[in-house]
Design an enzyme around this catalytic site. Sequence first.
Site: not given
Ligand code: FE2
Length: 533
Positions: A225, A386
């Site tokens: 990321d 998430h």
């Molecule tokens: Fe992601």
Amino acid sequence: MTSLASWSEGINLWALLEICSLILKSISTSKFGKIIHCDDRNKLTTYKTLSTWNLDCKAEKKMRWDLVVISVVGLILSFAEISSGGLTSSYVRNDEASEDMPLDSDVFAVPPGYNAPQQVHITQGDYEGNSVIISWVTPDEPGSDEVLYWPDNSGLRIIAKSFHVRYKYYNYTSGYIHHCPIKNLEFDTKYNYVVGIGNTTRQFWFTTPPKSGPDVPYTFGLIGDLGQTYDSNRTLTHYERNPAKGQAVLYVGDLSYADHYPFHNNIRWDTWGRFTERNVAYQPWIWSAGNHEIDWAPEIGEPKPFKPFTHRYHTPYEASNSTSPLWYSIKRASAYVIVVSTYSALGTYTPQYFWIERELPKVDRNETPWLIVIMHGPMYNSYESHYMEGENMRVQYEKLFVQHNVDVVFSGHVHAYERSEPVSNIEYNITNKKCSPKIDQTAPVYITIGDGGNIEGLSINMTEPQPNYSAFREASFGHGILEIKNRTHAHWSWYRNQDGYFVNADSTWLSNRYHVSSEELSVSESCDEKASS
Ligand SMILES: [Fe+2]
Ligand SMILES: *[C@@H]1O[C@H](CO)[C@@H](O)[C@H](O)[C@H]1NC(C)=O
Ligand SMILES: *[C@@H]1O[C@H](CO)[C@@H](O)[C@H](O)[C@H]1NC(C)=O
Ligand SMILES: *[C@@H]1O[C@H](CO)[C@@H](O)[C@H](O)[C@H]1NC(C)=O
Ligand SMILES: *[C@@H]1O[C@H](CO)[C@@H](O)[C@H](O)[C@H]1NC(C)=O
Ligand SMILES: *[C@@H]1O[C@H](CO)[C@@H](O)[C@H](O)[C@H]1NC(C)=O
Ligand SMILES: *[C@@H]1O[C@H](CO)[C@@H](O)[C@H](O)[C@H]1NC(C)=O
Ligand SMILES: *[C@@H]1O[C@H](CO)[C@@H](O)[C@H](O)[C@H]1NC(C)=O
Ligand SMILES: *[C@@H]1O[C@H](CO)[C@@H](O)[C@H](O)[C@H]1NC(C)=O
């Protein structure tokens, strides 16, 4: 030691106070088998992770003193390193927004010269490790498709032929993207290579890995990321300066974050390519795709998922009999790396499922003892961000990972760091209520390392209380280093990179899930019982 001076560049008084308080805490609160650790909210959490990692109880007892001594030594060495073994700081990151570096930043500079190759990057080119794919972009005209390469200290000069592709995305047209597979290299050899023949040439080098074997040491960097903010630049810099010297990067997805811009402005794919070149032109990054690679935008006439990513970043998927560049496997030194695609069909009967199901039993743990899975979305994640997104993946694949003794599963996606105990949650069958992850020395450790530092910022909020399968978590940017020593031992460390200094914030020994004998496992289990009693 060479870069001590540069590490200390941003060391400040706060860091000094921070480290002193850490040492005091470690002295006052740790006792045999219990370690007090606090998350970034200053909350104390008791947990017992070390005992499951150290192969004998004595080592652990000794560790308490090591910790103190090492911390003091670390202090003296300008905070170059703090070995933590389960201790973490009460680090609270300042909340400044991560901003993308502007287009005229030094890291995005276009190399001078007519049609000069840019965005040079390499990745492993085959299954065995003695091949690379060299890729680069020429802006003005296709230019030569040839790569000139030679083993270091050799008079030999070899020409390899590449091919090039281009793509359009909304109103953007890419440069000429060249991909050159170079096969049948010698193992463990340094090669130089030149691209841009005919016009502006640029020269780089890489080193092939040693041939696979059970005790071949090898060091992987772990980055995820990343994006292209000032924090991203810090992460990459810290990885480059890490004295552990990563030899290849396992990249856990989400590369450029170009899709953050209106119309997914693909110019930000180009800038990311130029930014990362300084590392990925010299060592292979093993790619896995994240949600920011999907670039699915039917509203602007772009309905084909993964278009920019698959044009720009090639993978050697055919060599492992995969039918998609998004999932594949490679052998590299003593590691077997399986790349899984979180954003492709993964249910039973899908191509990916069939492939993974056949792939796992194929791994020869006497040749490549370390079985590593990388994928973008984590199966175990105790952050609010998430939360539970990886359940489909876990339900589908955890059983296979446990059965086949996967050592470690690396993921990104959550912009923070977390390491799990070796856990398994495969007994649950909807009616039997056995739905708590259990410690299982034959099950994988799950590590989330989506903390490269992109424009979306950190995932600060955590679910509370910290679930007992979660060994360590901290919301900070950083990178990881996996040092494989031999068939039984690998060392994992995570480096937080806030505020300009370089600190080893979490580290642990990983014991091989397959090669550690049942005798050793029972020792570590009895350690564990003692710890919790
Ligand atoms: Fe992601
Ligand atoms: C693409 O379209 C956007 C929005 O209309 C515009 O701002 C941009 O300048 C265009 N880019 C090119 C290369 O035409
Ligand atoms: C670039 O290389 C091509 C092929 O070698 C050649 O025809 C062309 O003249 C070169 N252009 C410049 C500006 O050097
Ligand atoms: C990025 O990091 C490199 C290496 O530390 C440094 O030379 C460069 O100036 C940085 N660029 C930006 C825009 O921060
Ligand atoms: C791919 O499939 C071929 C044909 O079945 C087989 O010979 C080869 O060993 C397979 N390669 C890998 C890496 O599994
Ligand atoms: C689920 O687990 C329970 C308890 O172990 C068992 O009795 C039951 O048969 C299982 N159900 C299925 C469908 O396997
Ligand atoms: C994190 O939690 C705080 C307090 O509950 C809340 O105000 C904030 O919006 C949350 N942040 C995110 C990104 O969800
Ligand atoms: C966590 O706690 C539950 C409930 O006490 C227990 O069943 C489970 O085995 C524990 N898991 C771990 C990883 O310690
Ligand atoms: C494997 O590496 C570990 C850590 O360096 C070391 O302690 C151990 O003795 C090694 N095992 C063998 C068989 O060399």
